[in-house]
Enzyme design. Structure first.
Site, PDB file in Angstrom:
ATOM      1  N   GLU A  44       0.844  -1.190   0.000  1.00  0.00           N
ATOM      2  CA  GLU A  44       0.000   0.000   0.000  1.00  0.00           C
ATOM      3  C   GLU A  44       0.885   1.247   0.000  1.00  0.00           C
ATOM      4  O   GLU A  44       1.858   1.328   0.749  1.00  0.00           O
ATOM      5  CB  GLU A  44      -0.897  -0.028   1.238  1.00  0.00           C
ATOM      6  CG  GLU A  44      -1.886   1.107   1.348  1.00  0.00           C
ATOM      7  CD  GLU A  44      -2.787   0.964   2.579  1.00  0.00           C
ATOM      8  OE1 GLU A  44      -3.740   1.745   2.705  1.00  0.00           O
ATOM      9  OE2 GLU A  44      -2.532   0.064   3.407  1.00  0.00           O
ATOM     10  N   LYS A 113      -9.205   3.541  -2.153  1.00  0.00           N
ATOM     11  CA  LYS A 113      -9.522   2.760  -0.960  1.00  0.00           C
ATOM     12  C   LYS A 113     -10.874   3.192  -0.411  1.00  0.00           C
ATOM     13  O   LYS A 113     -11.168   4.385  -0.290  1.00  0.00           O
ATOM     14  CB  LYS A 113      -8.428   2.957   0.094  1.00  0.00           C
ATOM     15  CG  LYS A 113      -8.501   2.005   1.279  1.00  0.00           C
ATOM     16  CD  LYS A 113      -7.255   2.153   2.159  1.00  0.00           C
ATOM     17  CE  LYS A 113      -7.270   1.189   3.325  1.00  0.00           C
ATOM     18  NZ  LYS A 113      -6.039   1.328   4.156  1.00  0.00           N
ATOM     19  N   CYS A 174      -5.971  -3.424   2.062  1.00  0.00           N
ATOM     20  CA  CYS A 174      -5.649  -3.526   3.486  1.00  0.00           C
ATOM     21  C   CYS A 174      -6.881  -3.596   4.389  1.00  0.00           C
ATOM     22  O   CYS A 174      -7.509  -4.639   4.511  1.00  0.00           O
ATOM     23  CB  CYS A 174      -4.744  -2.356   3.895  1.00  0.00           C
ATOM     24  SG  CYS A 174      -3.903  -2.630   5.482  1.00  0.00           S
ATOM     25  N   SER A 343      22.058  -1.840  32.987  1.00  0.00           N
ATOM     26  CA  SER A 343      22.013  -1.921  34.451  1.00  0.00           C
ATOM     27  C   SER A 343      22.182  -3.335  34.982  1.00  0.00           C
ATOM     28  O   SER A 343      22.407  -3.529  36.171  1.00  0.00           O
ATOM     29  CB  SER A 343      20.680  -1.360  34.958  1.00  0.00           C
ATOM     30  OG  SER A 343      19.608  -2.236  34.599  1.00  0.00           O
ATOM     31  N   GLY A 345      19.632  -5.332  34.754  1.00  0.00           N
ATOM     32  CA  GLY A 345      18.250  -5.719  35.005  1.00  0.00           C
ATOM     33  C   GLY A 345      17.585  -6.272  33.763  1.00  0.00           C
ATOM     34  O   GLY A 345      18.171  -6.309  32.671  1.00  0.00           O
ATOM     35  N   ASP A 347      15.064  -5.241  31.798  1.00  0.00           N
ATOM     36  CA  ASP A 347      14.711  -4.401  30.655  1.00  0.00           C
ATOM     37  C   ASP A 347      15.923  -4.049  29.800  1.00  0.00           C
ATOM     38  O   ASP A 347      15.934  -4.268  28.582  1.00  0.00           O
ATOM     39  CB  ASP A 347      14.010  -3.135  31.133  1.00  0.00           C
ATOM     40  CG  ASP A 347      12.657  -3.418  31.762  1.00  0.00           C
ATOM     41  OD1 ASP A 347      12.038  -4.429  31.398  1.00  0.00           O
ATOM     42  OD2 ASP A 347      12.230  -2.633  32.625  1.00  0.00           O
TER      43      ASP A 347
END
Length: 709
Positions: A44, A113, A174, A343, A345, A347
């Site tokens: 598209e 469309k 679409c 860090s 961690g 994430d």
């Protein structure tokens, strides 16, 4: 037998980069012709790129699209092949999102469309008008320079189909496929056998199955060949016969199928209800083209057979989707690499793992002969003397910096985890202490005010405690951008590095982040991914990407490490937030996807009283509204989750609320009173609900998204 060879393609188009887009379009046509296809379907709005947004309002954008189309038509690109090109077209005073169907250097039809995407990420009604006419096709007067070049004055414009001598073909654009009354149903009754769906749909976790069910459903009860370009696939009578990859670094990817249209006619002739409905169908306008697309059967022609549908797990989607996105952004931005505050961690480690996956994808693509990826990697990695990436860790060392920005509140465990993960990925890793900068700012503050703030564990107030945490968080952001701009210079490299953010969708929803901390970055590959999905991704990546330290990182309790660690106190995210990440996912889905309609008493009613549920809901909305302003500066992120709170594009809501919600909370309290809110309302499964609390069809999937997959 009427044999038809068709091709549909994934193109990596770039909004407003007409040269890039034309290069990809031409390559796709060349490949389709080489494969012997006589129909080629592209995305598209492929000529301009789908994401031009308000550039669609500029006449230059439309004029440039016509110039590009003319370039395709005056040469031999459309000789012997029906091509569907996507571009904006102005008719009269209206602007339409159109598919322009071309064959043998002529425009056969322009199809505007009819049903525009206008929710979630989409704002098509801002730029385009929906075509609402179902009558006869209208004559569209071509721009004068196009008319002169093609020796063609007008072209049929509107809703309809093309009737060739041996097959009827129609576009469906679409969103129309997913509308309540999709055009293909009516077109099939009118004899259309091949449907061309040009799509601009984005990737979203667990979305591919929804698309494929729509294609299969479009043809298994009414027959037909359905061609779709988003994750390119071709479906015949409900069977997938060709499917492209969902994620790829390739700029052009093509799938081709050879189909027997007599199989479509046979299926339709065997369905009595189809025959009856076709006999009294509303007539759809058509254009007759005296040209044959089909070939007769020979022993050298093999038909495409049904395939087993390929699905990625959500964990694979998180690795490959953002991984491809990061590579595309890196090579197009002109940057020399990424910098990530790591860090240790969950994430930031997820982001690091995704960059590591990106490096693996690049090396794999080069080994498979992708010259474009190779050229980009040589340029970005500053390879010389004919060298190029052959090892993902070596490539990561060139383009990826990770920085552990520790303080007196950081633990040795997170420092070690960050270092080990960086070694596994191959990044250039730094371990930096920010205590000196923090001390300098606190000394300045004391000089200005005469006061010395203290942490809560040392007797300070909540205000002091929060202020001390925010200082650390914001220093990390400033340091990250300084390092990203200057480290390439330090190492005698040209260019700059992009800073990567690492806040997840649930933290954004709750506002559990410091404004202008390390959540503020250039781009964020996980900003629309839930914590639950990221934890599952870490387990997967530990095995499948070879970063084994992620297993330990996933099992560690999430903590910001912004407060001092004491023998009787360790800071934990879920304690700070007053809610779990699992609860945040539920709130997010109900607030955005289901518009707050379902009652959480049905979900949690076996464990909590209505009064307890009410307090949880009120607590969430209090902090959601207090922190909503943070969403206005949220780092642009990869869109993967349908409840993203990002204010700029996806979740358009106010950012100043009355956080007391007096009317709404009063209504909640009244409801609790009516429900006898001090006792658990749903005692056991005898009620007919599952033990996790059912919520009805309207809320399907609002809980744990992995259930049922």
């Amino acid at each position: 037998m009427r044999l038809l060879k068709v091709a549909t393609c994934n193109l990596n188009q770039w909004a407003m980069d007409f040269d890039c887009n034309m290069k990809n379009i031409k390559e796709s046509i060349s490949r389709a012709k080489e494969a012997g296809a006589v129909i080629r379907l592209g995305p598209e709005l492929e000529i301009t790129g789908y994401g031009c947004e308000d550039h669609f309002l500029e006449l230059d954008t439309v004029n440039h699209a016509w110039d590009c189309l003319k370039e395709l038509l005056v040469d031999d690109w459309t000789d012997g092949i029906l091509c569907s090109f996507g571009m904006p077209v102005i008719k009269g005073s209206e602007r339409y999102n159109c598919q322009v169907l071309c064959l043998n250097r002529k425009i056969v039809m322009i199809r505007p469309k009819m049903w525009l995407a206008n929710d979630g990420n989409y704002r098509e009604l801002r730029w385009f008008t929906a075509w609402k006419q179902k009558g006869p096709l209208e004559d569209f007067l071509l721009p004068s320079d196009i008319s002169e070049a093609l020796l063609q004055t007008t072209v049929p414009f509107g809703y309809g189909y093309i009737q060739f001598l041996d097959v009827a073909i129609a576009p469906e654009v679409c969103e129309e496929l997913f509308s309540p009354m999709p055009p293909h149903a009516e077109l099939a009754l009118n004899g259309v056998e091949v449907f061309l769906n040009a799509s601009g749909s984005h990737h979203q976790l667990r979305k591919l199955d929804i698309r494929l069910r729509a294609f299969i459903g479009a043809t298994n009860t009414r027959g037909g060949v359905y061609m779709y370009d988003g994750c390119s696939c071709i479906v015949v009578n409900g069977d997938v016969v060709a499917q492209g990859s969902q994620f790829s670094l390739k700029d052009v990817e093509m799938v081709v199928a050879q189909v027997d249209l007599d199989a479509v006619a046979s299926l339709r002739g065997s369905i009595s209800s189809f025959q009856e409905q076709a006999s009294c169908k509303p007539k759809v306008s058509s254009i007759e083209v005296p040209y044959r697309l089909c070939e007769s059967f020979t022993l050298q022609m093999l038909l495409s057979s049904p395939l087993k549908i390929k699905y990625h797990s959500p964990e694979e989607e998180i690795a490959f989707g953002p991984g491809c996105w990061l590579w595309d952004y890196l090579r197009r931005s002109g940057a020399s690499g990424f910098l990530l505050p790591l860090s240790g961690g969950a994430d930031s480690s997820s982001v690091a793992a995704i960059v590591g996956c990106m490096c693996q994808l690049v090396v794999k693509a080069i080994s498979e002969g992708d010259e474009q990826v190779k050229a980009d990697a040589i340029r970005i990695g500053h390879y010389t003397d004919g060298q190029f990436p052959t090892d993902s860790k070596e490539f990561a060392k060139r383009i990826f910096y990770t920085v552990f920005m520790g303080s007196e509140n950081s633990s040795n465990a997170t420092r070690t985890r960050a270092k080990v993960l960086a070694e596994e990925i191959g990044s250039w890793h730094l371990d930096v202490s920010i205590d000196g900068v923090v001390s300098a700012l606190l000394s300045l503050f004391k000089t200005l005010t005469g006061k010395q703030p203290r942490y809560k564990v040392d007797g300070g107030s909540n205000i002091e405690n929060l202020g001390l945490q925010n200082i650390q968080a914001r220093i990390r952001m400033v340091l990250a951008f300084m390092l990203a701009s200057l480290l390439p210079w330090v190492h005698n490299k040209p260019g700059f590095y992009l800073v990567l953010g690492s806040s997840n969708v649930d933290e954004g929803l709750r506002g559990y982040l410091t404004k202008y901390d390390c959540s503020s970055a250039d781009i964020n590959p996980i900003g629309s991914i839930s914590k639950q999905d990221l934890r599952r991704f870490l387990k997967w990546a530990a095995v499948h990407l070879g970063f084994s330290s992620l297993k330990e990182i996933e099992s560690a309790p999430p903590t910001a490490e912004l407060e001092p660690i004491r023998s009787n106190y360790s800071q934990l995210d879920e304690v700070d937030m007053g809610m779990t990440y699992e609860e945040l996912s539920v709130y997010g889905r109900l607030r955005k996807i289901f518009r707050c309609g379902p009652n959480l008493c049905y979900k949690w009613g076996t464990k909590l009283t209505p009064a307890e549920v009410a307090e949880k809901v009120k607590y969430f909305f209090k902090y959601y509204s207090i922190n909503r302003h943070k969403m206005t500066v949220l780092t642009p992120s990869y869109h993967a989750e349908s409840y993203s709170p990002e204010d700029n594009r996806f979740d358009l809501r106010q950012f100043l609320y009355n956080a007391r919600w007096p009317y709404q909370f009063r209504k909640i309290d009244e409801l609790v009173t009516r429900l006898d809110g001090d006792r658990v309302a749903i005692a056991n499964e005898a009620s007919g609900l599952r033990s996790d609390g059912g919520m009805g069809v309207v809320a399907a999937g609002s809980g744990n998204p992995s259930v049922g997959l």
